[in-house]
Design an enzyme around this catalytic site. Structure first.
Site, PDB file in Angstrom:
ATOM      1  N   ASN A   1      17.124  49.831  72.419  1.00 52.40           N
ATOM      2  CA  ASN A   1      16.007  50.384  71.644  1.00 52.40           C
ATOM      3  C   ASN A   1      16.247  51.867  71.425  1.00 52.40           C
ATOM      4  O   ASN A   1      17.268  52.407  71.844  1.00 52.40           O
ATOM      5  CB  ASN A   1      14.679  50.109  72.356  1.00 52.40           C
ATOM      6  CG  ASN A   1      14.682  50.721  73.736  1.00 52.40           C
ATOM      7  OD1 ASN A   1      14.742  51.935  73.887  1.00 52.40           O
ATOM      8  ND2 ASN A   1      14.658  49.873  74.764  1.00 52.40           N
TER       9      ASN A   1
ATOM     10  N   ASP B   1      12.832  43.775  77.201  1.00 51.13           N
ATOM     11  CA  ASP B   1      12.079  42.635  77.730  1.00 51.13           C
ATOM     12  C   ASP B   1      12.949  41.382  77.797  1.00 51.13           C
ATOM     13  O   ASP B   1      12.687  40.486  78.600  1.00 51.13           O
ATOM     14  CB  ASP B   1      10.856  42.368  76.846  1.00 51.13           C
ATOM     15  CG  ASP B   1       9.818  43.460  77.014  1.00 51.13           C
ATOM     16  OD1 ASP B   1       9.607  43.892  78.161  1.00 51.13           O
ATOM     17  OD2 ASP B   1       9.251  43.909  75.991  1.00 51.13           O
TER      18      ASP B   1
ATOM     19  N   LYS C   1      34.810  38.963  71.913  1.00 50.48           N
ATOM     20  CA  LYS C   1      33.970  39.323  70.754  1.00 50.48           C
ATOM     21  C   LYS C   1      33.603  38.075  69.953  1.00 50.48           C
ATOM     22  O   LYS C   1      34.483  37.263  69.626  1.00 50.48           O
ATOM     23  CB  LYS C   1      34.763  40.307  69.895  1.00 50.48           C
ATOM     24  CG  LYS C   1      33.998  40.835  68.713  1.00 50.48           C
ATOM     25  CD  LYS C   1      34.864  41.792  67.909  1.00 50.48           C
ATOM     26  CE  LYS C   1      34.190  42.081  66.578  1.00 50.48           C
ATOM     27  NZ  LYS C   1      35.076  42.771  65.663  1.00 50.48           N
TER      28      LYS C   1
ATOM     29  N   PHE D   1       3.987  53.422  81.517  1.00 50.16           N
ATOM     30  CA  PHE D   1       3.882  53.858  80.125  1.00 50.16           C
ATOM     31  C   PHE D   1       3.640  52.617  79.276  1.00 50.16           C
ATOM     32  O   PHE D   1       3.925  51.500  79.710  1.00 50.16           O
ATOM     33  CB  PHE D   1       5.188  54.533  79.675  1.00 50.16           C
ATOM     34  CG  PHE D   1       5.159  56.031  79.776  1.00 50.16           C
ATOM     35  CD1 PHE D   1       5.233  56.646  81.008  1.00 50.16           C
ATOM     36  CD2 PHE D   1       5.063  56.827  78.632  1.00 50.16           C
ATOM     37  CE1 PHE D   1       5.216  58.029  81.110  1.00 50.16           C
ATOM     38  CE2 PHE D   1       5.043  58.209  78.723  1.00 50.16           C
ATOM     39  CZ  PHE D   1       5.125  58.808  79.952  1.00 50.16           C
TER      40      PHE D   1
ATOM     41  N   LYS E   1      -2.319  46.262  80.278  1.00 53.54           N
ATOM     42  CA  LYS E   1      -1.119  46.550  81.089  1.00 53.54           C
ATOM     43  C   LYS E   1      -1.512  47.242  82.386  1.00 53.54           C
ATOM     44  O   LYS E   1      -0.964  46.966  83.451  1.00 53.54           O
ATOM     45  CB  LYS E   1      -0.134  47.428  80.293  1.00 53.54           C
ATOM     46  CG  LYS E   1       0.701  46.619  79.316  1.00 53.54           C
ATOM     47  CD  LYS E   1       1.677  47.453  78.507  1.00 53.54           C
ATOM     48  CE  LYS E   1       2.312  46.579  77.422  1.00 53.54           C
ATOM     49  NZ  LYS E   1       3.032  47.305  76.395  1.00 53.54           N
TER      50      LYS E   1
ATOM     51  N   LYS F   1      -0.593  44.990  85.645  1.00 58.22           N
ATOM     52  CA  LYS F   1       0.551  45.474  86.427  1.00 58.22           C
ATOM     53  C   LYS F   1       0.084  46.263  87.657  1.00 58.22           C
ATOM     54  O   LYS F   1       0.900  46.892  88.327  1.00 58.22           O
ATOM     55  CB  LYS F   1       1.477  46.304  85.543  1.00 58.22           C
ATOM     56  CG  LYS F   1       2.030  45.509  84.346  1.00 58.22           C
ATOM     57  CD  LYS F   1       3.183  46.214  83.649  1.00 58.22           C
ATOM     58  CE  LYS F   1       3.596  45.445  82.389  1.00 58.22           C
ATOM     59  NZ  LYS F   1       4.920  45.808  81.887  1.00 58.22           N
TER      60      LYS F   1
HETATM   61  O1  PMT Z   1      12.735  58.254  75.602  1.00 59.65           O
HETATM   62  P1  PMT Z   1      12.011  58.920  74.438  1.00 59.65           P
HETATM   63  O2  PMT Z   1      12.828  58.903  73.189  1.00 59.65           O
HETATM   64  O3  PMT Z   1      11.494  60.287  74.804  1.00 59.65           O
HETATM   65  O4  PMT Z   1      10.730  58.016  74.088  1.00 59.65           O
HETATM   66  C1  PMT Z   1       9.671  57.947  74.976  1.00 59.65           C
HETATM   67  C2  PMT Z   1       9.097  56.529  75.075  1.00 59.65           C
HETATM   68  C3  PMT Z   1       8.497  56.137  73.734  1.00 59.65           C
HETATM   69  C4  PMT Z   1      10.213  55.534  75.466  1.00 59.65           C
HETATM   70  C5  PMT Z   1       8.012  56.570  76.200  1.00 59.65           C
HETATM   71  O5  PMT Z   1       7.011  57.486  75.850  1.00 59.65           O
HETATM   72  C6  PMT Z   1       7.404  55.203  76.431  1.00 59.65           C
HETATM   73  O6  PMT Z   1       6.478  54.781  75.778  1.00 59.65           O
HETATM   74  N1  PMT Z   1       7.963  54.451  77.434  1.00 59.65           N
HETATM   75  C7  PMT Z   1       7.612  53.066  77.715  1.00 59.65           C
HETATM   76  C8  PMT Z   1       8.372  52.136  76.808  1.00 59.65           C
HETATM   77  C9  PMT Z   1       8.092  50.673  77.090  1.00 59.65           C
HETATM   78  O7  PMT Z   1       8.986  49.976  77.434  1.00 59.65           O
HETATM   79  O8  PMT Z   1       6.839  50.303  76.954  1.00 59.65           O
HETATM   80  P2  PMT Z   1       6.307  48.796  77.189  1.00 59.65           P
HETATM   81  O9  PMT Z   1       4.918  48.851  76.719  1.00 59.65           O
HETATM   82  O10 PMT Z   1       7.263  47.835  76.564  1.00 59.65           O
HETATM   83  O11 PMT Z   1       6.370  48.605  78.753  1.00 59.65           O
HETATM   84  C10 PMT Z   1       5.261  48.908  79.589  1.00 59.65           C
HETATM   85  C11 PMT Z   1       5.734  49.432  80.915  1.00 59.65           C
HETATM   86  O12 PMT Z   1       6.443  48.405  81.609  1.00 59.65           O
HETATM   87  C12 PMT Z   1       6.655  50.623  80.835  1.00 59.65           C
HETATM   88  O13 PMT Z   1       6.306  51.535  81.869  1.00 59.65           O
HETATM   89  C13 PMT Z   1       8.023  50.044  81.090  1.00 59.65           C
HETATM   90  O14 PMT Z   1       8.906  50.972  81.756  1.00 59.65           O
HETATM   91  C14 PMT Z   1       7.722  48.857  81.996  1.00 59.65           C
HETATM   92  N2  PMT Z   1       8.654  47.742  81.882  1.00 59.65           N
HETATM   93  C15 PMT Z   1       8.784  47.061  80.710  1.00 59.65           C
HETATM   94  C16 PMT Z   1       9.626  45.974  80.630  1.00 59.65           C
HETATM   95  C17 PMT Z   1      10.349  45.576  81.771  1.00 59.65           C
HETATM   96  N3  PMT Z   1      11.174  44.557  81.746  1.00 59.65           N
HETATM   97  N4  PMT Z   1      10.210  46.251  82.907  1.00 59.65           N
HETATM   98  C18 PMT Z   1       9.376  47.332  82.981  1.00 59.65           C
HETATM   99  O15 PMT Z   1       9.252  47.960  84.033  1.00 59.65           O
END
Ligand code: PMT
Length: 396
Positions: free
Chosen positions: A208, A277, A287, A321, A335, A339
């Site tokens: 991403n 995810d 490849k 986040f 969330k 979580k």
């Molecule tokens: O890195 P930058 O370019 O500065 O951008 C910042 C950002 C946009 C990445 C940051 O501000 C942000 O939003 N980070 C969270 C991105 C994310 O994966 O969001 P989510 O809504 O998909 O996940 C929710 C939370 O679960 C997040 O804290 C994530 O770290 C966590 N997660 C998600 C999936 C997974 N398999 N394991 C996790 O721990």
């Protein structure tokens, strides 16, 4: 914050010219810089260059014509919020470790009550000399800070440890020492940042647009406030903050493994990483060849690290986040609950000047009691400090 003053001591060595960059970077941060050069430093770089950049008279002689009525070494020593010597030669390290004050630089350091940071640079054999190492240890025991030299090809033609630390890192260390609010001392903070990569075959992956900027800013802010910081980062072009325990990972499962190693001993976890995810069910060993048909890729779910942390939570403060494109309030609140988080920082990644790879962000902070705070658009550095402020206010 009041305007800060750094006294920069420059000693004789080929790396002296690099200190011009330190002055320039500090001036850009509106930090006052006064430069003291040893006589041998003036053989490498003209004082006028430092004077032009610092916009202050450069002190080179103990008994030169004073430029003001103050006793110069005392007045500079008192002005300093921080004293930095870069490059620091074996000679100045030896003098300071043994109480010798025989020129303007050594006398002023001796007279200062400000913290002192030394960034040594010299031939690799000189650097590893046990006498020099003993002097460094002695100064550390008196509370002097050191930023180790880098390894590389040295001006004398040899390769090894002895190159002046990167000037960006020196300025990063200066930022930390100048930051006054040390309200995270004795706290262990774990920050995750950046994207993860999930391999499809040896040349392709799913990822991403996360740059790591948000997470690195949080790690740096926590470090400046005195925390012991571990930063676990997916692939990013950013320079890791100096003084943090930096762990580079690749995939979501690497991140899971590293986070779990630290979780039990951590006080505050901030998960700003954008973890994939899903990952391909199998990674092809060669490849994938293109054909005239489409390609079906079977994806399986990656472990949700944050969910797992919420499940295992004991006394940790757990901050997640959420990167959303729609229904931000609803998804973010869900969330937070699902979580088992103490706080959640949500950003609408479709907004201008926000989210992925931007230098600024617009975040909304959600709390367990249902309260939320919308912050205006600001730099990720500013947002990082405010996120920490809110985290520290949480009562459990
Ligand atoms: O890195 P930058 O370019 O500065 O951008 C910042 C950002 C946009 C990445 C940051 O501000 C942000 O939003 N980070 C969270 C991105 C994310 O994966 O969001 P989510 O809504 O998909 O996940 C929710 C939370 O679960 C997040 O804290 C994530 O770290 C966590 N997660 C998600 C999936 C997974 N398999 N394991 C996790 O721990």
């Amino acid at each position: 914050m009041n305007k800060k003053t750094v006294i920069l001591g420059v000693t004789g060595g080929i790396a002296a010219y690099k200190s011009l960059d330190i002055v320039s970077r500090l001036r850009k941060k509106d930090i006052n810089v006064h430069v003291i050069m040893t006589e041998s430093a003036t053989k490498f770089v003209a004082p006028l260059s430092f004077q032009a950049l610092s916009q202050n008279y450069v002190v080179t002689e103990m008994f030169g014509e004073p430029k003001s009525f103050d006793i110069e070494h005392i007045s500079l020593a008192e002005k300093a919020d921080l004293f930095v010597i870069a490059p620091a030669s074996a000679n100045i390290i030896g003098k300071l470790a043994n109480g010798i004050a025989d020129d303007m630089l050594s006398t002023t350091v001796m007279a200062t009550k400000a913290p002192v940071l030394l960034a040594p640079a010299m031939n690799t054999n000189m650097y590893s000399n046990p006498i020099l190492q003993r002097n460094i240890e002695a100064l550390k025991s008196y509370g002097y800070f050191f930023l180790d030299p880098d390894e590389g090809r040295l001006a004398c033609g040899t390769t090894g440890k002895g190159k002046l630390a990167d000037t960006e890192n020196i300025v990063d260390f200066i930022d930390m020492l100048l930051y006054e609010k040390k309200d995270l001392i004795n706290k262990k903070v774990l920050v995750t940042a950046g994207p993860t990569r999930e391999d499809i075959d040896p040349v392709r992956y799913i990822s991403n647009r996360s740059s790591g900027k948000m997470g690195y800013a949080i790690a740096r802010a926590a470090r400046n406030r005195g925390a012991e910081v571990t930063l676990i980062s997916g692939p990013s072009n950013l320079k890791p903050p100096v003084g943090v325990n930096f762990i580079k990972i690749y995939s979501g499962s690497d991140m899971y493994n590293e986070v779990m190693k630290y979780y039990d001993s951590t006080d505050i976890v901030i998960k700003s990483a954008a973890v994939a995810d899903y990952r391909p069910e199998t990674i092809e060993t060669s490849k994938i060849k293109k054909n005239n048909e489409g390609l079906n890729l079977k994806l399986v779910k990656n472990q949700d690290i944050l969910y797992e942390l919420g499940r295992l939570k004991k006394s940790q403060l757990l901050i997640g986040f959420a990167a959303e494109t729609n229904n931000l309030d609803e998804y973010a609140s869900n969330k937070l609950k699902n979580k088992n988080l103490d706080m959640l920082v949500a950003n609408d990644v479709t907004m201008e000047k926000s989210g992925f790879d931007s230098d600024t962000n617009t975040v909304k902070i959600f709390f367990r009691n249902g309260e939320m705070v919308q912050l205006p658009n600001m730099t990720k550095e500013e947002a990082a400090y405010i996120i920490l402020d809110y985290a520290l206010k949480i009562k459990r």
